[in-house]
Every structure is written in structure tokens, then in C-alpha cells.
Scaffold this motif. Structure first.
Motif, PDB file in Angstrom:
ATOM      1  N   PRO A  31       0.833  -1.200   0.000  1.00  0.00           N
ATOM      2  CA  PRO A  31       0.000   0.000   0.000  1.00  0.00           C
ATOM      3  C   PRO A  31       0.873   1.257   0.000  1.00  0.00           C
ATOM      4  O   PRO A  31       2.026   1.231   0.437  1.00  0.00           O
ATOM      5  N   GLU A  32       0.300   2.341  -0.494  1.00  0.00           N
ATOM      6  CA  GLU A  32       1.034   3.611  -0.532  1.00  0.00           C
ATOM      7  C   GLU A  32       1.049   4.253   0.843  1.00  0.00           C
ATOM      8  O   GLU A  32       0.172   4.006   1.669  1.00  0.00           O
ATOM      9  N   GLY A  33       2.032   5.118   1.052  1.00  0.00           N
ATOM     10  CA  GLY A  33       2.052   5.951   2.240  1.00  0.00           C
ATOM     11  C   GLY A  33       1.077   7.102   2.070  1.00  0.00           C
ATOM     12  O   GLY A  33       0.483   7.300   0.998  1.00  0.00           O
ATOM     13  N   GLY A  34       0.922   7.886   3.093  1.00  0.00           N
ATOM     14  CA  GLY A  34      -0.025   8.996   3.068  1.00  0.00           C
ATOM     15  C   GLY A  34       0.264  10.021   1.986  1.00  0.00           C
ATOM     16  O   GLY A  34      -0.639  10.451   1.257  1.00  0.00           O
ATOM     17  N   ALA A  35       1.528  10.429   1.849  1.00  0.00           N
ATOM     18  CA  ALA A  35       1.880  11.439   0.851  1.00  0.00           C
ATOM     19  C   ALA A  35       1.601  10.925  -0.563  1.00  0.00           C
ATOM     20  O   ALA A  35       1.015  11.634  -1.389  1.00  0.00           O
ATOM     21  N   SER A  36       1.982   9.677  -0.850  1.00  0.00           N
ATOM     22  CA  SER A  36       1.731   9.105  -2.174  1.00  0.00           C
ATOM     23  C   SER A  36       0.243   8.963  -2.431  1.00  0.00           C
ATOM     24  O   SER A  36      -0.240   9.210  -3.541  1.00  0.00           O
ATOM     25  N   GLY A  37      -0.498   8.551  -1.420  1.00  0.00           N
ATOM     26  CA  GLY A  37      -1.945   8.406  -1.570  1.00  0.00           C
ATOM     27  C   GLY A  37      -2.610   9.736  -1.897  1.00  0.00           C
ATOM     28  O   GLY A  37      -3.497   9.813  -2.748  1.00  0.00           O
ATOM     29  N   SER A  38      -2.156  10.796  -1.234  1.00  0.00           N
ATOM     30  CA  SER A  38      -2.702  12.131  -1.502  1.00  0.00           C
ATOM     31  C   SER A  38      -2.334  12.593  -2.909  1.00  0.00           C
ATOM     32  O   SER A  38      -3.163  13.135  -3.650  1.00  0.00           O
ATOM     33  N   ARG A  39      -1.079  12.383  -3.287  1.00  0.00           N
ATOM     34  CA  ARG A  39      -0.636  12.757  -4.635  1.00  0.00           C
ATOM     35  C   ARG A  39      -1.437  12.003  -5.700  1.00  0.00           C
ATOM     36  O   ARG A  39      -1.865  12.563  -6.702  1.00  0.00           O
ATOM     37  N   ASN A  40      -1.618  10.717  -5.476  1.00  0.00           N
ATOM     38  CA  ASN A  40      -2.351   9.885  -6.417  1.00  0.00           C
ATOM     39  C   ASN A  40      -3.796  10.350  -6.548  1.00  0.00           C
ATOM     40  O   ASN A  40      -4.353  10.391  -7.647  1.00  0.00           O
ATOM     41  N   SER A  41      -4.396  10.700  -5.455  1.00  0.00           N
ATOM     42  CA  SER A  41      -5.763  11.209  -5.470  1.00  0.00           C
ATOM     43  C   SER A  41      -5.849  12.490  -6.297  1.00  0.00           C
ATOM     44  O   SER A  41      -6.776  12.668  -7.090  1.00  0.00           O
ATOM     45  N   THR A  42      -4.869  13.362  -6.128  1.00  0.00           N
ATOM     46  CA  THR A  42      -4.826  14.609  -6.895  1.00  0.00           C
ATOM     47  C   THR A  42      -4.701  14.326  -8.389  1.00  0.00           C
ATOM     48  O   THR A  42      -5.430  14.900  -9.206  1.00  0.00           O
ATOM     49  N   LEU A  43      -3.775  13.435  -8.762  1.00  0.00           N
ATOM     50  CA  LEU A  43      -3.590  13.081 -10.171  1.00  0.00           C
ATOM     51  C   LEU A  43      -4.879  12.568 -10.789  1.00  0.00           C
ATOM     52  O   LEU A  43      -5.281  12.991 -11.877  1.00  0.00           O
ATOM     53  N   TRP A  50     -10.603  16.664 -16.321  1.00  0.00           N
ATOM     54  CA  TRP A  50     -10.330  16.987 -17.728  1.00  0.00           C
ATOM     55  C   TRP A  50     -11.080  16.030 -18.649  1.00  0.00           C
ATOM     56  O   TRP A  50     -11.701  16.444 -19.627  1.00  0.00           O
ATOM     57  N   SER A  51     -11.032  14.740 -18.352  1.00  0.00           N
ATOM     58  CA  SER A  51     -11.676  13.733 -19.189  1.00  0.00           C
ATOM     59  C   SER A  51     -13.181  13.970 -19.286  1.00  0.00           C
ATOM     60  O   SER A  51     -13.767  13.831 -20.364  1.00  0.00           O
ATOM     61  N   SER A  52     -13.802  14.326 -18.174  1.00  0.00           N
ATOM     62  CA  SER A  52     -15.245  14.606 -18.176  1.00  0.00           C
ATOM     63  C   SER A  52     -15.574  15.796 -19.066  1.00  0.00           C
ATOM     64  O   SER A  52     -16.566  15.780 -19.795  1.00  0.00           O
ATOM     65  N   GLU A  53     -14.755  16.827 -19.002  1.00  0.00           N
ATOM     66  CA  GLU A  53     -14.979  18.012 -19.837  1.00  0.00           C
ATOM     67  C   GLU A  53     -14.676  17.728 -21.306  1.00  0.00           C
ATOM     68  O   GLU A  53     -15.405  18.162 -22.195  1.00  0.00           O
ATOM     69  N   ASP A  54     -13.605  16.988 -21.572  1.00  0.00           N
ATOM     70  CA  ASP A  54     -13.191  16.696 -22.941  1.00  0.00           C
ATOM     71  C   ASP A  54     -14.168  15.748 -23.636  1.00  0.00           C
ATOM     72  O   ASP A  54     -14.532  15.960 -24.787  1.00  0.00           O
ATOM     73  N   GLY A  55     -14.567  14.691 -22.949  1.00  0.00           N
ATOM     74  CA  GLY A  55     -15.567  13.767 -23.456  1.00  0.00           C
ATOM     75  C   GLY A  55     -15.117  12.736 -24.466  1.00  0.00           C
ATOM     76  O   GLY A  55     -15.900  11.870 -24.852  1.00  0.00           O
ATOM     77  N   THR A  56     -13.871  12.781 -24.905  1.00  0.00           N
ATOM     78  CA  THR A  56     -13.423  11.841 -25.939  1.00  0.00           C
ATOM     79  C   THR A  56     -12.887  10.532 -25.374  1.00  0.00           C
ATOM     80  O   THR A  56     -12.611   9.601 -26.137  1.00  0.00           O
ATOM     81  N   GLY A  57     -12.733  10.455 -24.059  1.00  0.00           N
ATOM     82  CA  GLY A  57     -12.188   9.255 -23.454  1.00  0.00           C
ATOM     83  C   GLY A  57     -12.663   9.078 -22.032  1.00  0.00           C
ATOM     84  O   GLY A  57     -13.471   9.861 -21.519  1.00  0.00           O
ATOM     85  N   VAL A  58     -12.139   8.048 -21.385  1.00  0.00           N
ATOM     86  CA  VAL A  58     -12.508   7.704 -20.023  1.00  0.00           C
ATOM     87  C   VAL A  58     -11.243   7.615 -19.178  1.00  0.00           C
ATOM     88  O   VAL A  58     -10.250   7.010 -19.595  1.00  0.00           O
ATOM     89  N   ALA A  59     -11.287   8.210 -17.988  1.00  0.00           N
ATOM     90  CA  ALA A  59     -10.166   8.147 -17.047  1.00  0.00           C
ATOM     91  C   ALA A  59     -10.351   6.948 -16.117  1.00  0.00           C
ATOM     92  O   ALA A  59     -11.474   6.582 -15.770  1.00  0.00           O
ATOM     93  N   PHE A  60      -9.228   6.357 -15.724  1.00  0.00           N
ATOM     94  CA  PHE A  60      -9.237   5.204 -14.831  1.00  0.00           C
ATOM     95  C   PHE A  60      -8.247   5.442 -13.693  1.00  0.00           C
ATOM     96  O   PHE A  60      -7.157   5.960 -13.909  1.00  0.00           O
ATOM     97  N   ALA A  61      -8.620   4.997 -12.482  1.00  0.00           N
ATOM     98  CA  ALA A  61      -7.740   5.076 -11.321  1.00  0.00           C
ATOM     99  C   ALA A  61      -6.905   3.802 -11.227  1.00  0.00           C
ATOM    100  O   ALA A  61      -7.064   2.867 -12.020  1.00  0.00           O
TER     101      ALA A  61
END
Length: 182
Positions: A31-43, A50-61
């Protein structure tokens, strides 16, 4: 292990982050540490917005698995796939590890990750169809940019990173990644 058996193995161990290399080797990541988890959430939030606004693709976590053409099954920290490519998949394929390589991938290096294996994975993504990949290393505020048939770009101390031309209009504010906010 067959693709079906690997899917079942991952489902039976859903509390683990499991990937499979092209040679069949199973890799379990901590599992990630707290800082990595926060960074990942931001990404993921920025890419999804952006993907929702653009509409041409789908984002995945990071929880989405992708079965690459070479047989590897990876879960990048963030990914994006054009809708036109997803439309070719069956309902069953959409419910399992997606049998395609994302068009765009982000891997975020955490303190438990070694750089070289991540760099190799990024090359593998581009060799299997990714049009753009970012390996972000907060430890030295650097980004490695991967594109097919082009040398890797190593950029340091950026404040923003543009996805142009592959992702028109997507810009990531890296100050939010360098400083997780706590």
C-alpha cells in the motif's frame, strides 16, 4: 496462469495490488504511504475532471487493470483511454481487466518504488500502444515523458505539465503533486 485464473486470483485477493509481467511473474505492491496516496488522489481527480470536460475518453484510477498485447497485466496509477477504443470491447471484456493498453498512463513513484522497474514498465506501455506516458518522481521533482519511437524526456522542477498534443487541453499543476498539502 491463464487470464481467467489470474483474474480469479486477483478477485480472491482484492485487498492486494497485484500485477503480472509479460513473462508471467506476479508482482504484489505494498500500500502507498499517506503522501503518495494524496498525490495519487490529486492526479486522478485532475485527469478525471479533464476527461469529463473533454468527453473523448474515459479516465481510470489505479484499481483498473489493463491486459497489454504482450500479455502483461498492469494497473497504472492513472490512465485514460479513447471512447472509440472502449466501444470495441464486449460487456464481459469491460467487466474484467481491459484487454487494451491505455492511450495515456501515469505512474507516480512512491518511496517504496525503485526507479528502474518503473522506467521499464513505461517503455513497455509505449511499446504496447500508449501514446503518452508520464513517470512522476516527487523525490527529485522530476518527470519522465514517454512517447512511442521518441527518446525519453527527463524534465525537472516543472510547475505545470502539458498533455499536448495527445491530450488537448490537459495540463497538470505539478505544485499539487510536489507538495501533498500536509
Amino acid at each position: 496462469m491463464s487470464d481467467e485464473r489470474f483474474f480469479e486470483f486477483c478477485a480472491a485477493n482484492s485487498d492486494l495490488r497485484i500485477e503480472r509481467k509479460a513473462n508471467g511473474e506476479i508482482v504484489i505492491t505494498p500500500p502507498e504511504g499517506g503522501a503518495s496516496g494524496s498525490r495519487n488522489s490529486t492526479l486522478n481527480a485532475k485527469l478525471n475532471n479533464w476527461s469529463s470536460e473533454d468527453g473523448t475518453g474515459v479516465a481510470f484510477a489505479f484499481s483498473a487493470g489493463f491486459r497489454l498485447p504482450n500479455g502483461a497485466t498492469y494497473s497504472p496509477d492513472a490512465a485514460w483511454v479513447r471512447r472509440s477504443r472502449l466501444a470495441t470491447l464486449t460487456q464481459r471484456e469491460n467487466e474484467r481487466f481491459l484487454p487494451i493498453c491505455p492511450d495515456f498512463v501515469i505512474e507516480l513513484r512512491s518511496i517504496t518504488d525503485r526507479l528502474r522497474p518503473l522506467q521499464q514498465k513505461m517503455v513497455e506501455y509505449t511499446e504496447n500502444g500508449a501514446r503518452l506516458g508520464w513517470l512522476i518522481d516527487p523525490s527529485d521533482r522530476s518527470v519522465y515523458v514517454y512517447r512511442p519511437s521518441r527518446p525519453v524526456e527527463h524534465l525537472t522542477n516543472l510547475t505545470t505539465l502539458s498533455g499536448e498534443p495527445e491530450l488537448p487541453g490537459f495540463t497538470l499543476d505539478l505544485t499539487l503533486v510536489w507538495d501533498p498539502g500536509f
